[in-house]
Design a protein around this motif. Structure first.
Motif, mmCIF file in Angstrom:
data_model
loop_
_atom_site.group_PDB
_atom_site.id
_atom_site.type_symbol
_atom_site.label_atom_id
_atom_site.label_comp_id
_atom_site.label_asym_id
_atom_site.label_seq_id
_atom_site.Cartn_x
_atom_site.Cartn_y
_atom_site.Cartn_z
ATOM 1 N N UNK A 100 6.562 14.737 2.274
ATOM 2 C CA UNK A 100 7.086 16.263 1.581
ATOM 3 C C UNK A 100 7.931 17.134 2.726
ATOM 4 N N UNK A 101 7.246 17.257 3.800
ATOM 5 C CA UNK A 101 8.256 18.158 4.909
ATOM 6 C C UNK A 101 9.412 17.368 5.353
ATOM 7 N N UNK A 102 9.498 16.264 5.421
ATOM 8 C CA UNK A 102 10.665 15.318 5.682
ATOM 9 C C UNK A 102 11.687 15.477 4.679
ATOM 10 N N UNK A 103 11.415 15.537 3.577
ATOM 11 C CA UNK A 103 12.464 15.754 2.510
ATOM 12 C C UNK A 103 12.825 17.360 2.172
ATOM 13 N N UNK A 135 4.316 5.806 -5.086
ATOM 14 C CA UNK A 135 4.413 5.815 -6.436
ATOM 15 C C UNK A 135 3.337 6.890 -7.158
ATOM 16 N N UNK A 136 2.292 6.892 -6.527
ATOM 17 C CA UNK A 136 1.281 7.685 -7.102
ATOM 18 C C UNK A 136 1.436 9.293 -6.595
ATOM 19 N N UNK A 164 0.833 -1.155 0.002
ATOM 20 C CA UNK A 164 0.140 0.024 -0.039
ATOM 21 C C UNK A 164 0.781 1.180 -0.009
ATOM 22 N N UNK A 165 1.825 1.063 0.827
ATOM 23 C CA UNK A 165 2.839 2.283 0.733
ATOM 24 C C UNK A 165 3.422 2.625 -0.593
ATOM 25 N N UNK A 202 6.184 11.676 11.843
ATOM 26 C CA UNK A 202 5.512 10.237 12.659
ATOM 27 C C UNK A 202 4.072 10.268 11.908
ATOM 28 N N UNK A 203 3.799 9.464 11.319
ATOM 29 C CA UNK A 203 2.309 9.215 10.770
ATOM 30 C C UNK A 203 1.600 7.786 11.356
ATOM 31 N N UNK A 204 0.490 8.057 11.731
ATOM 32 C CA UNK A 204 -0.198 7.124 12.589
ATOM 33 C C UNK A 204 -0.898 6.206 11.644
ATOM 34 N N UNK A 205 -1.005 4.835 11.818
ATOM 35 C CA UNK A 205 -1.840 3.819 10.856
ATOM 36 C C UNK A 205 -3.352 3.790 11.523
ATOM 37 N N UNK A 206 -4.390 3.914 10.788
ATOM 38 C CA UNK A 206 -4.105 3.604 9.146
ATOM 39 C C UNK A 206 -3.820 5.006 8.487
ATOM 40 N N UNK A 207 -2.931 4.808 7.510
ATOM 41 C CA UNK A 207 -2.244 5.855 6.819
ATOM 42 C C UNK A 207 -3.367 6.321 5.691
ATOM 43 N N UNK A 208 -3.671 7.837 6.053
ATOM 44 C CA UNK A 208 -4.385 8.517 5.004
ATOM 45 C C UNK A 208 -3.508 9.054 3.935
ATOM 46 N N UNK A 209 -3.610 8.774 2.498
ATOM 47 C CA UNK A 209 -2.752 9.582 1.669
ATOM 48 C C UNK A 209 -2.265 11.041 2.095
ATOM 49 N N UNK A 210 -3.246 11.881 2.355
ATOM 50 C CA UNK A 210 -2.838 13.144 2.916
ATOM 51 C C UNK A 210 -1.806 13.289 3.885
ATOM 52 N N UNK A 211 -1.966 12.422 4.895
ATOM 53 C CA UNK A 211 -1.036 12.505 5.991
ATOM 54 C C UNK A 211 0.411 11.878 5.404
ATOM 55 N N UNK A 212 0.489 10.945 4.477
ATOM 56 C CA UNK A 212 1.808 10.367 3.845
ATOM 57 C C UNK A 212 2.263 11.766 3.126
ATOM 58 N N UNK A 213 1.375 12.196 2.335
ATOM 59 C CA UNK A 213 2.116 13.111 1.284
ATOM 60 C C UNK A 213 2.552 14.211 1.953
ATOM 61 N N UNK A 214 1.793 14.662 3.253
ATOM 62 C CA UNK A 214 2.467 15.968 3.852
ATOM 63 C C UNK A 214 3.641 15.488 4.563
#
Length: 176
Positions: free
Chosen positions: A154-157, A61-62, A55-56, A139-151
């Motif tokens: 992007x901030x980490x990078x 990739x998307x 899923x990640x 730090x992202x909590x599961x279940x992972x929402x795409x918007x949380x992952x994207x944010x």
């Protein structure tokens, strides 16, 4: 350089969760950065759950990132970081019998200077305090929402790039 001789990400069509989708996949062992050409960052996913990894990988990739691979244990994560030098690691905290994600993240930060974002179902105070001591980039909590992952990614990078730029421009004061 001839771009055809470079190992660039490829697009792959896959069937996942009842849907056909495309995702970016980096050829293992290669960098997505070609001189004069900015492309997506390389990310390593570390999670003991194969479904979570898939899923990640699809979500990243998307979002336009290159997933250089998935590790399911601490030892595998260390080997992959050493071999592929990712720009970012997404790390599960509980790797089951495969080790502890917090200890692994600390080792990756100290030995390889690769930023880590935790992706985990554990949000209790003790776990959070242990994780904070490793200086994570997110730090992202599961279940992972795409918007949380994207944010978070992007901030980490962005934060890692800024730190790298500041370190490159740092000039020690000469006390001569």
């Amino acid at each position: 350089h001839d771009l055809r001789s470079q190992h660039l990400p490829i697009h792959q069509l896959g069937y996942f969760g009842g849907l056909w989708t495309t995702c970016n996949i980096a050829i293992a062992g290669t960098s997505s950065k070609v001189k004069g050409l900015m492309t997506a960052e390389n990310i390593l996913v570390v999670d003991d759950d194969r479904t979570t990894c898939k899923v990640l990988e699809l979500q990243l990739g998307n979002l336009g990132y290159n997933v250089i691979g998935s590790a399911r244990t601490a030892n595998e994560a260390i080997r992959m970081v050493r071999a592929h030098e990712p720009d970012l690691v997404l790390m599960d905290i509980n790797l089951g019998r495969g080790g502890d994600g917090i200890s692994t993240a600390e080792l990756i930060r100290k030995e390889f200077s690769v930023p880590v974002v935790y992706v985990t179902a554990y949000a209790d105070e003790d776990t959070l305090e242990r994780a904070k001591k490793t200086l994570p980039f997110g730090y992202v909590n599961k279940p992972i929402r795409p918007t949380d992952l994207r944010t978070a990614v992007a901030i980490a990078i962005s934060q890692a790039e800024r730190i790298e730029e500041e370190a490159a421009s740092y000039q020690p004061i000469n006390n001569a």
